[in-house]
Design an enzyme around this catalytic site. Structure first.
Site, mmCIF file in Angstrom:
data_model
loop_
_atom_site.group_PDB
_atom_site.id
_atom_site.type_symbol
_atom_site.label_atom_id
_atom_site.label_comp_id
_atom_site.label_asym_id
_atom_site.label_seq_id
_atom_site.Cartn_x
_atom_site.Cartn_y
_atom_site.Cartn_z
ATOM 1 C CD GLU A 16 -1.524 -2.364 1.860
ATOM 2 O OE1 GLU A 16 -0.282 -2.598 1.960
ATOM 3 O OE2 GLU A 16 -2.390 -3.176 2.202
ATOM 4 N N GLY A 66 6.321 -2.095 14.470
ATOM 5 C CA GLY A 66 5.541 -1.117 13.701
ATOM 6 C C GLY A 66 4.492 -0.421 14.544
ATOM 7 N NE ARG A 67 1.627 -5.321 17.444
ATOM 8 C CZ ARG A 67 2.271 -6.190 16.690
ATOM 9 N NH1 ARG A 67 2.460 -5.938 15.411
ATOM 10 N NH2 ARG A 67 2.726 -7.326 17.195
ATOM 11 C CD GLU A 76 -0.154 -5.872 13.139
ATOM 12 O OE1 GLU A 76 0.714 -5.086 13.535
ATOM 13 O OE2 GLU A 76 -0.616 -5.845 11.988
ATOM 14 C CG HIS A 125 -27.050 10.272 20.143
ATOM 15 N ND1 HIS A 125 -28.306 10.652 20.559
ATOM 16 C CD2 HIS A 125 -26.176 10.987 20.903
ATOM 17 C CE1 HIS A 125 -28.201 11.578 21.512
ATOM 18 N NE2 HIS A 125 -26.914 11.787 21.730
ATOM 19 C CE LYS A 168 1.621 -7.397 5.060
ATOM 20 N NZ LYS A 168 2.869 -7.133 5.760
HETATM 21 O O1 LIG Z 1 5.836 0.078 8.332
HETATM 22 P P1 LIG Z 1 5.618 -0.977 7.321
HETATM 23 O O2 LIG Z 1 6.797 -1.882 7.164
HETATM 24 O O3 LIG Z 1 5.189 -0.395 6.009
HETATM 25 O O4 LIG Z 1 4.451 -1.912 7.837
HETATM 26 C C1 LIG Z 1 3.178 -1.440 8.019
HETATM 27 C C2 LIG Z 1 2.328 -2.367 8.838
HETATM 28 O O5 LIG Z 1 2.186 -3.620 8.210
HETATM 29 C C3 LIG Z 1 2.184 -4.658 9.174
HETATM 30 O O6 LIG Z 1 3.364 -5.369 9.055
HETATM 31 C C4 LIG Z 1 1.023 -5.591 9.056
HETATM 32 O O7 LIG Z 1 0.522 -5.706 7.806
HETATM 33 C C5 LIG Z 1 2.112 -3.928 10.508
HETATM 34 O O8 LIG Z 1 2.588 -4.655 11.548
HETATM 35 C C6 LIG Z 1 2.848 -2.691 10.208
HETATM 36 O O9 LIG Z 1 2.572 -1.709 11.160
#
Ligand SMILES: O=P(O)(O)OC[C@H]1O[C@](O)(CO)[C@@H](O)[C@@H]1O
Length: 552
Positions: free
Chosen positions: A221, A275-276, A361, A392, A521
């Site tokens: 993405e 990442g999170r 996650e 609401h 994916k």
């Molecule tokens: O920062 P990146 O490598 O683009 O990953 C984005 C996200 O995709 C994931 O790997 C899951 O799809 C998450 O854990 C992560 O936050």
């Protein structure tokens, strides 16, 4: 993969004597317990079940627990090895065993003098990157780093997804009163291209700075959106302009090179930042640009404050631990499937979405650290919306539905900036009214008496009374603070991060990998070629084949 044996002496819940004791305690005492009676019998209940950590006040007295539950849950913390796990995180042990990594987001908000895992590769570079972010942010604000033709940047567009989007977007919205004058913030994350398409009509590329945020710099993405944005800048301003309009945060320097991100515009981080859990790293660059470096540092300082509390407070006084224990208690003994997050400020409208990734996650796992099936319920389903909007919408189910949904209410007492008049007071009143209504309920008898007093005929009052009844005894916690400042936001996010980690530890799972997102994916990659080239699909599933045909 040769996964090393856990460095943490994992103890699994079902093997712990206290788990059985909790089961008995639930069955014999708590299953039918009524909070209203507990409040009547224990005048010290509020005192017993409230906590302060930094600027946050947690009232968890409206939960289905008593002093004995509290004792048993505290024992669970010890028997499951939570204190050792906490220390393992702060000392840089390889907690993420499947990916063979430390888990060191806490180092990102530490001071060097805290000496958190300084021996781990990269940790000593943290403050250098922060200084580079500071210089970059100040240069953008001063117009020294500017767009094509020397025009000042007016729009920051973060391109990222998941952990490279959700926390950042949530935090940037939350701190809107701190936004720099003359700067606007946008985020592009989804694959379908509509977010960027919408920005085409709104933004001038000459005054737009794109920040590509991706730990891996390979996420479909993000790379697709970044390439589309790059093509747009190139079309409008020419290829030479690209380098001035793109900055990036990533661990993948080769990919940033290939994209054409200049060394001065790139900000690195390290594989031990999940990442999170990455808002505190260079992933926070857009936030730093929007609110300024001092406020960004206040967010980090707030998180550090919560870290220190988490590392040192005993289990019964440790806010993240207490919240994790409540989650385990409700998921595994009361059978709760989900938890609602209900902030009474619209500034936290993306908090539930951010917490969805953090919780689901991290803890949506069915395998223990030793690779065997986990036999308890993991990973609460998180959902929510800001009140009073949500009142609401779905509160009907919370008050009268058949499901058991524990709730976190999040309540600032004041708003930052304007708006501390009547509307803020109404927000407080609404939040407190909801938690009280959920717990106290409203009996059919009371409904009948009130209807009769209002002149409703006896027959109708009798038949309506059951419909109006609120059973009550529905649990909630309230996190209260003065105002949503950068420091408070940092504390709040760190609170939930640690809560999720403790929960994972109690279940004996690894909260820091996410293999569950890989299969989809992988299949999407295969299907992309099929969809693009209009090829026949010989997939494993005839329903997919039929849907594909239909989509053509
Ligand atoms: O920062 P990146 O490598 O683009 O990953 C984005 C996200 O995709 C994931 O790997 C899951 O799809 C998450 O854990 C992560 O936050």
């Amino acid at each position: 993969m040769n996964v090393p044996q856990t460095k943490l002496s994992a103890r699994y819940p079902l093997d712990l004597p206290v788990w059985q004791e909790l089961k008995d305690h639930y069955r014999t005492k708590m299953k039918r317990a009524d909070m209203r009676d507990m409040f009547k019998c224990d005048k010290r209940r509020v005192e017993r079940f409230t906590l302060d950590a930094g600027d946050l006040h947690l009232d968890y007295s409206k939960n289905l627990i008593n002093a004995e539950t509290q004792k048993l849950l505290a024992r669970l913390t010890c028997e499951a090895g939570v204190p050792a796990a906490i220390e393992s995180m702060f000392t840089g042990k390889e907690l993420n065993i499947t990916e063979e990594r430390s888990v060191l987001h806490v180092a990102l908000r530490s001071k060097m003098s805290d000496q958190i895992a300084l021996e781990v590769d990269g940790v000593r570079e943290i403050w250098g990157v922060l200084t580079k972010i500071e210089s970059f942010v100040e240069a953008v604000h001063a117009g020294k780093i500017a767009g094509e033709g020397g025009k000042r940047f007016t729009d920051i567009v973060n391109i990222g997804i998941g952990g490279s989007d959700l926390g950042l977007v949530m935090a940037t919205n939350a701190l809107r009163p701190y936004w720099r004058k003359g700067l606007r913030f946008h985020a592009v994350s989804n694959i379908d291209g509509t977010q960027l398409a919408d920005l085409h009509s709104e933004l001038d590329p000459a005054t737009t700075l794109f920040i590509v945020c991706s730990k891996t710099f390979t996420t479909l993405e993000t790379i697709t959106n970044a390439q589309a944005a790059r093509a747009w800048v190139k079309d409008v301003l020419g290829e030479e302009a690209v380098v001035r309009h793109f900055a990036a945060a990533s661990t993948n320097h080769a990919a940033m090179d290939a994209f054409g991100i200049s060394p001065e515009f790139r900000f690195g981080f390290w594989d031990w930042v999940g990442g999170r859990y990455s808002l505190w790293s260079a992933v926070g660059l857009s936030l730093a640009l929007m609110v300024g470096i001092d406020h960004f540092k206040s967010v980090l300082a707030g998180a550090r404050r919560m870290d220190m509390h988490f590392r040192t407070a005993p289990a019964t006084e440790n806010m993240p631990v207490v919240m994790a224990l409540l989650a385990v208690w409700y998921s595994n003994f009361f059978g709760a499937e989900s938890q609602a997050i209900l902030p009474y400020t619209n500034r936290l409208d993306r908090l539930p979405a951010y917490l969805q990734q953090l919780q689901m996650e991290s803890n949506g796992k069915s395998v223990r650290r030793d690779g065997r099936p986990v036999k308890v319920k993991t990973g609460q389903i998180i959902w929510g919306e800001p009140g009073s909007n949500a009142q609401h919408s779905f509160y009907q189910l919370l008050h009268q539905g058949t499901r058991f949904v524990p709730i976190d209410f999040i309540l600032p007492v004041e708003t930052v900036g304007e708006g501390n008049g009547l509307q803020q007071k109404l927000a407080i009143a609404n939040c407190l009214a909801q938690s009280e209504a959920l717990m106290e309920g409203y009996s059919a008898d009371d409904a009948r008496v009130e209807m009769r007093a209002a002149g409703v005929a006896a027959g109708r009052a009798n038949s309506l009374a059951r419909h109006k009844e609120h059973a009550g005894n529905r649990p909630s916690s309230t996190i209260l603070f003065r105002a949503l400042t950068p420091a408070v936001l940092g504390q709040l996010i760190a609170l939930y991060e640690h809560k999720v980690f403790v929960e994972g530890t109690l279940y004996g799972i690894n909260s820091f990998d996410q293999f569950g997102v890989e299969l989809g994916k992988h299949l999407a990659n295969q299907l992309t070629a099929v969809v693009q080239q209009d090829e026949a699909y010989n997939g494993r599933n005839i329903s997919t084949t039929a849907l594909l045909k239909r989509s053509r």
